[in-house]
Design a protein around this motif. Structure first.
Motif, PDB file in Angstrom:
ATOM      1  N   GLN A  64      26.328  58.582  71.409  1.00  0.00           N
ATOM      2  CA  GLN A  64      24.923  58.698  71.784  1.00  0.00           C
ATOM      3  C   GLN A  64      24.024  58.558  71.000  1.00  0.00           C
ATOM      4  OE1 GLN A  64      24.007  62.289  74.070  1.00  0.00           O
ATOM      5  NE2 GLN A  64      25.988  62.315  75.286  1.00  0.00           N
ATOM      6  N   CYS A  65      24.279  58.721  69.431  1.00  0.00           N
ATOM      7  CA  CYS A  65      23.284  58.993  68.429  1.00  0.00           C
ATOM      8  C   CYS A  65      23.265  57.674  67.543  1.00  0.00           C
ATOM      9  CB  CYS A  65      23.405  60.252  67.837  1.00  0.00           C
ATOM     10  SG  CYS A  65      22.839  61.435  68.837  1.00  0.00           S
ATOM     11  N   ARG A  66      24.749  57.330  67.327  1.00  0.00           N
ATOM     12  CA  ARG A  66      24.733  56.342  65.861  1.00  0.00           C
ATOM     13  C   ARG A  66      25.338  54.915  66.385  1.00  0.00           C
ATOM     14  NH1 ARG A  66      25.300  58.994  61.139  1.00  0.00           N
ATOM     15  NH2 ARG A  66      24.360  61.018  61.025  1.00  0.00           N
ATOM     16  N   GLU A  67      25.951  54.970  67.600  1.00  0.00           N
ATOM     17  CA  GLU A  67      26.580  53.481  67.934  1.00  0.00           C
ATOM     18  C   GLU A  67      25.645  52.503  68.067  1.00  0.00           C
ATOM     19  OE1 GLU A  67      30.295  52.987  70.661  1.00  0.00           O
ATOM     20  OE2 GLU A  67      28.625  52.836  72.010  1.00  0.00           O
ATOM     21  N   LEU A  68      24.613  52.762  68.749  1.00  0.00           N
ATOM     22  CA  LEU A  68      23.691  51.681  69.157  1.00  0.00           C
ATOM     23  C   LEU A  68      22.899  51.051  67.777  1.00  0.00           C
ATOM     24  CD1 LEU A  68      22.005  49.739  71.013  1.00  0.00           C
ATOM     25  CD2 LEU A  68      20.417  51.560  71.083  1.00  0.00           C
ATOM     26  N   PRO A  69      22.477  52.041  66.762  1.00  0.00           N
ATOM     27  CA  PRO A  69      21.824  51.599  65.470  1.00  0.00           C
ATOM     28  C   PRO A  69      22.938  50.868  64.753  1.00  0.00           C
ATOM     29  CG  PRO A  69      21.086  53.885  66.020  1.00  0.00           C
ATOM     30  CD  PRO A  69      22.344  53.434  67.121  1.00  0.00           C
ATOM     31  N   MET A  70      24.260  51.225  64.830  1.00  0.00           N
ATOM     32  CA  MET A  70      25.503  50.575  63.992  1.00  0.00           C
ATOM     33  C   MET A  70      25.706  49.176  64.561  1.00  0.00           C
ATOM     34  SD  MET A  70      29.196  51.967  63.256  1.00  0.00           S
ATOM     35  CE  MET A  70      28.455  53.279  61.841  1.00  0.00           C
ATOM     36  N   ILE A  71      25.578  48.922  65.822  1.00  0.00           N
ATOM     37  CA  ILE A  71      25.751  47.690  66.413  1.00  0.00           C
ATOM     38  C   ILE A  71      24.660  46.778  65.717  1.00  0.00           C
ATOM     39  CG2 ILE A  71      25.590  46.340  68.630  1.00  0.00           C
ATOM     40  CD1 ILE A  71      27.104  48.740  70.071  1.00  0.00           C
ATOM     41  N   GLN A  72      23.393  47.281  65.938  1.00  0.00           N
ATOM     42  CA  GLN A  72      22.201  46.318  65.616  1.00  0.00           C
ATOM     43  C   GLN A  72      22.329  46.088  63.942  1.00  0.00           C
ATOM     44  OE1 GLN A  72      19.114  48.953  66.887  1.00  0.00           O
ATOM     45  NE2 GLN A  72      19.204  47.770  68.976  1.00  0.00           N
ATOM     46  N   HIS A  73      22.902  47.173  63.284  1.00  0.00           N
ATOM     47  CA  HIS A  73      22.987  46.758  62.009  1.00  0.00           C
ATOM     48  C   HIS A  73      24.033  45.886  61.411  1.00  0.00           C
ATOM     49  CE1 HIS A  73      23.095  47.995  57.616  1.00  0.00           C
ATOM     50  NE2 HIS A  73      24.504  47.874  57.757  1.00  0.00           N
ATOM     51  N   ILE A  74      25.067  45.896  62.234  1.00  0.00           N
ATOM     52  CA  ILE A  74      26.239  44.882  61.805  1.00  0.00           C
ATOM     53  C   ILE A  74      25.908  43.728  62.320  1.00  0.00           C
ATOM     54  CG2 ILE A  74      28.362  44.049  62.808  1.00  0.00           C
ATOM     55  CD1 ILE A  74      29.370  46.879  63.040  1.00  0.00           C
ATOM     56  N   LEU A  75      25.089  43.363  63.518  1.00  0.00           N
ATOM     57  CA  LEU A  75      24.441  42.113  63.774  1.00  0.00           C
ATOM     58  C   LEU A  75      23.507  41.551  62.859  1.00  0.00           C
ATOM     59  CD1 LEU A  75      23.850  42.710  67.681  1.00  0.00           C
ATOM     60  CD2 LEU A  75      25.188  40.828  66.764  1.00  0.00           C
ATOM     61  N   MET A  76      22.692  42.405  62.226  1.00  0.00           N
ATOM     62  CA  MET A  76      21.771  41.751  61.156  1.00  0.00           C
ATOM     63  C   MET A  76      22.582  41.578  59.682  1.00  0.00           C
ATOM     64  SD  MET A  76      18.283  43.966  61.811  1.00  0.00           S
ATOM     65  CE  MET A  76      18.935  45.715  61.874  1.00  0.00           C
ATOM     66  N   LYS A  77      23.430  42.461  59.344  1.00  0.00           N
ATOM     67  CA  LYS A  77      24.101  42.459  57.924  1.00  0.00           C
ATOM     68  C   LYS A  77      25.487  41.565  57.847  1.00  0.00           C
ATOM     69  CE  LYS A  77      20.806  44.788  56.248  1.00  0.00           C
ATOM     70  NZ  LYS A  77      19.715  44.356  55.594  1.00  0.00           N
ATOM     71  N   TYR A  79      26.319  39.368  60.800  1.00  0.00           N
ATOM     72  CA  TYR A  79      26.159  38.133  61.407  1.00  0.00           C
ATOM     73  C   TYR A  79      25.026  37.495  61.204  1.00  0.00           C
ATOM     74  CZ  TYR A  79      30.719  39.452  63.795  1.00  0.00           C
ATOM     75  OH  TYR A  79      31.583  39.782  64.029  1.00  0.00           O
ATOM     76  N   TYR A  80      24.054  38.233  60.590  1.00  0.00           N
ATOM     77  CA  TYR A  80      22.788  37.374  60.112  1.00  0.00           C
ATOM     78  C   TYR A  80      21.909  37.186  61.173  1.00  0.00           C
ATOM     79  CZ  TYR A  80      25.704  37.236  56.046  1.00  0.00           C
ATOM     80  OH  TYR A  80      26.562  37.630  54.942  1.00  0.00           O
ATOM     81  N   PHE A  81      21.772  37.962  62.317  1.00  0.00           N
ATOM     82  CA  PHE A  81      20.836  37.682  63.265  1.00  0.00           C
ATOM     83  C   PHE A  81      19.620  38.327  62.749  1.00  0.00           C
ATOM     84  CE2 PHE A  81      24.399  36.968  65.761  1.00  0.00           C
ATOM     85  CZ  PHE A  81      24.055  35.854  66.974  1.00  0.00           C
ATOM     86  N   SER A  82      18.313  37.729  63.305  1.00  0.00           N
ATOM     87  CA  SER A  82      16.991  38.520  62.935  1.00  0.00           C
ATOM     88  C   SER A  82      16.235  38.432  64.267  1.00  0.00           C
ATOM     89  CB  SER A  82      16.306  37.528  61.735  1.00  0.00           C
ATOM     90  OG  SER A  82      16.314  36.321  62.275  1.00  0.00           O
ATOM     91  N   SER A  83      16.516  37.658  65.268  1.00  0.00           N
ATOM     92  CA  SER A  83      15.597  37.694  66.370  1.00  0.00           C
ATOM     93  C   SER A  83      15.795  39.094  67.143  1.00  0.00           C
ATOM     94  CB  SER A  83      15.874  36.336  67.328  1.00  0.00           C
ATOM     95  OG  SER A  83      15.445  36.614  68.505  1.00  0.00           O
ATOM     96  N   ALA A  84      14.795  39.685  67.159  1.00  0.00           N
ATOM     97  CA  ALA A  84      14.690  40.810  67.966  1.00  0.00           C
ATOM     98  C   ALA A  84      15.284  40.992  69.434  1.00  0.00           C
ATOM     99  CB  ALA A  84      13.476  41.698  68.149  1.00  0.00           C
ATOM    100  N   GLU A  85      14.898  39.814  70.036  1.00  0.00           N
ATOM    101  CA  GLU A  85      15.248  39.606  71.417  1.00  0.00           C
ATOM    102  C   GLU A  85      16.736  39.124  71.375  1.00  0.00           C
ATOM    103  OE1 GLU A  85      13.538  36.138  73.340  1.00  0.00           O
ATOM    104  OE2 GLU A  85      14.783  36.276  75.122  1.00  0.00           O
ATOM    105  N   GLU A  86      17.375  38.340  70.447  1.00  0.00           N
ATOM    106  CA  GLU A  86      18.692  38.029  70.551  1.00  0.00           C
ATOM    107  C   GLU A  86      19.544  39.326  70.270  1.00  0.00           C
ATOM    108  OE1 GLU A  86      18.972  33.276  69.355  1.00  0.00           O
ATOM    109  OE2 GLU A  86      19.054  34.694  67.838  1.00  0.00           O
ATOM    110  N   ILE A  87      18.992  40.075  69.280  1.00  0.00           N
ATOM    111  CA  ILE A  87      19.755  41.366  68.957  1.00  0.00           C
ATOM    112  C   ILE A  87      19.823  42.131  70.031  1.00  0.00           C
ATOM    113  CG2 ILE A  87      19.417  43.528  67.529  1.00  0.00           C
ATOM    114  CD1 ILE A  87      18.688  41.707  65.182  1.00  0.00           C
ATOM    115  N   GLU A  88      18.715  42.400  70.743  1.00  0.00           N
ATOM    116  CA  GLU A  88      18.676  43.229  71.995  1.00  0.00           C
ATOM    117  C   GLU A  88      19.558  42.734  72.990  1.00  0.00           C
ATOM    118  OE1 GLU A  88      15.458  44.973  75.322  1.00  0.00           O
ATOM    119  OE2 GLU A  88      14.787  43.825  73.689  1.00  0.00           O
ATOM    120  N   ARG A  89      19.743  41.432  73.276  1.00  0.00           N
ATOM    121  CA  ARG A  89      20.571  40.866  74.190  1.00  0.00           C
ATOM    122  C   ARG A  89      22.056  40.995  73.674  1.00  0.00           C
ATOM    123  NH1 ARG A  89      18.557  35.124  75.800  1.00  0.00           N
ATOM    124  NH2 ARG A  89      20.441  35.117  76.903  1.00  0.00           N
ATOM    125  N   ILE A  90      22.362  40.708  72.805  1.00  0.00           N
ATOM    126  CA  ILE A  90      23.763  40.845  72.370  1.00  0.00           C
ATOM    127  C   ILE A  90      24.345  42.057  72.345  1.00  0.00           C
ATOM    128  CG2 ILE A  90      25.397  40.563  70.493  1.00  0.00           C
ATOM    129  CD1 ILE A  90      23.530  37.996  69.580  1.00  0.00           C
TER     130      ILE A  90
END
Length: 282
Positions: A64-77, A79-90
């Motif tokens: 509930q509290c950590r999984e979502l931020p962790m997924i977004q962190h992995i996507l950025m760090k 897999y090097y995604f930077s688009s907020a829209e793409e990060i949200e969709r993935i």
């Protein structure tokens, strides 16, 4: 008594509310020590039984509290995604895969048991009467994070497939929109191969369809030469398609309805207005 300590107030609150729903212990949380939740056992549970009840609660707090931020962190760090829209969709795809609530995804994606892995890790760390949630999260989740990173890679693959499909649909939809209709109305009957009828009930024969397909290289849209269900409809580009069948979610039907949108209607087979060849003979 067991004590569970959280660095974040909201996580202590989530755990407190979850633990209160478990009949095996009385839960207390003092105002002066909001981050510390105390569990007083109401039943004589052995060590393994305590783990069995406690680990899923800690796992739920993480989800509930950590999984979502962790997924977004992995996507950025990672897999090097930077688009907020793409990060949200993935991220949305990844959460669907984790919760296994999308039957359309491949079985191989659904084989993961990440949530079980997370609960097992928490269970292995409950060896004392004092548990530090953040310590487990920071130092004991390596195996889970590795698996989560791999699963996010699958979510990215799925995201790219969806992108390709949307581009495919958009290009065909534009072609159909600009093309002059060759038929005002067509009737299409579902089956192993779609049967296409003119509005007067005359069926398009294979020779008719070959002649229709020969007039435009539809392979530029990625359609195979032997595709006989979607290609003729794209070439004929009717003002309206009436489809008949029992499965509106069937993949070819879904594609046609997505391309033609308001120009396509779906009805049960019983609504098909013409006699078929075998019915005429009988």
């Amino acid at each position: 008594m067991l004590e569970v300590y959280f660095e974040q107030d909201n996580e202590a609150e989530v755990f407190y509310q979850l633990a209160k729903q478990d009949d095996n212990w009385k839960v207390t949380r003092k105002r002066t020590k909001k981050n510390l939740v105390q569990l007083h056992l109401l039943e004589d549970l052995n060590k393994d039984e305590r783990k069995k009840h406690l680990a899923p609660l800690l796992s739920m707090v993480f989800i509930q509290c950590r999984e979502l931020p962790m997924i977004q962190h992995i996507l950025m760090k990672k897999y090097y995604f930077s688009s907020a829209e793409e990060i949200e969709r993935i991220t949305a795809i990844a959460r669907s895969l984790l919760e296994k609530d999308e039957s359309v995804y491949e079985d191989r994606i659904h084989q993961h048991e990440l949530r079980d892995t997370l609960t097992t890790i928490f269970s292995l760390q409950i060896d004392t009467s004092f548990i530090q949630f953040d310590s487990i999260v920071h130092f004991r989740l390596h195996h889970y994070i590795d698996q989560l990173t791999e699963m996010i890679g699958l979510a990215i693959d799925e995201f790219k497939r969806e992108e390709e499909y949307q581009n495919f649909i958009h290009s065909i939809r534009e072609f159909v929109r600009r093309k002059s209709p060759e038929e005002e109305v067509l009737h299409v009957l579902q089956g192993e191969r779609f049967q296409i009828f003119r509005d007067n009930g005359e069926v398009y024969t294979m020779e008719d369809l070959q002649q229709v397909k020969s007039r435009f290289p539809l392979f530029i849209f990625g359609l195979e030469q032997e595709e006989w269900d979607i290609s003729p409809l794209i070439m004929l580009a009717p003002d309206h398609i009436y489809m008949y069948g029992e499965d509106q979610t069937e993949s070819r039907t879904h594609t046609i309805m997505t391309i033609f949108q308001e120009r396509c209607s779906f009805y049960p087979t019983d609504y098909f207005p013409f006699y078929l060849a075998d019915e005429k003979e009988s």
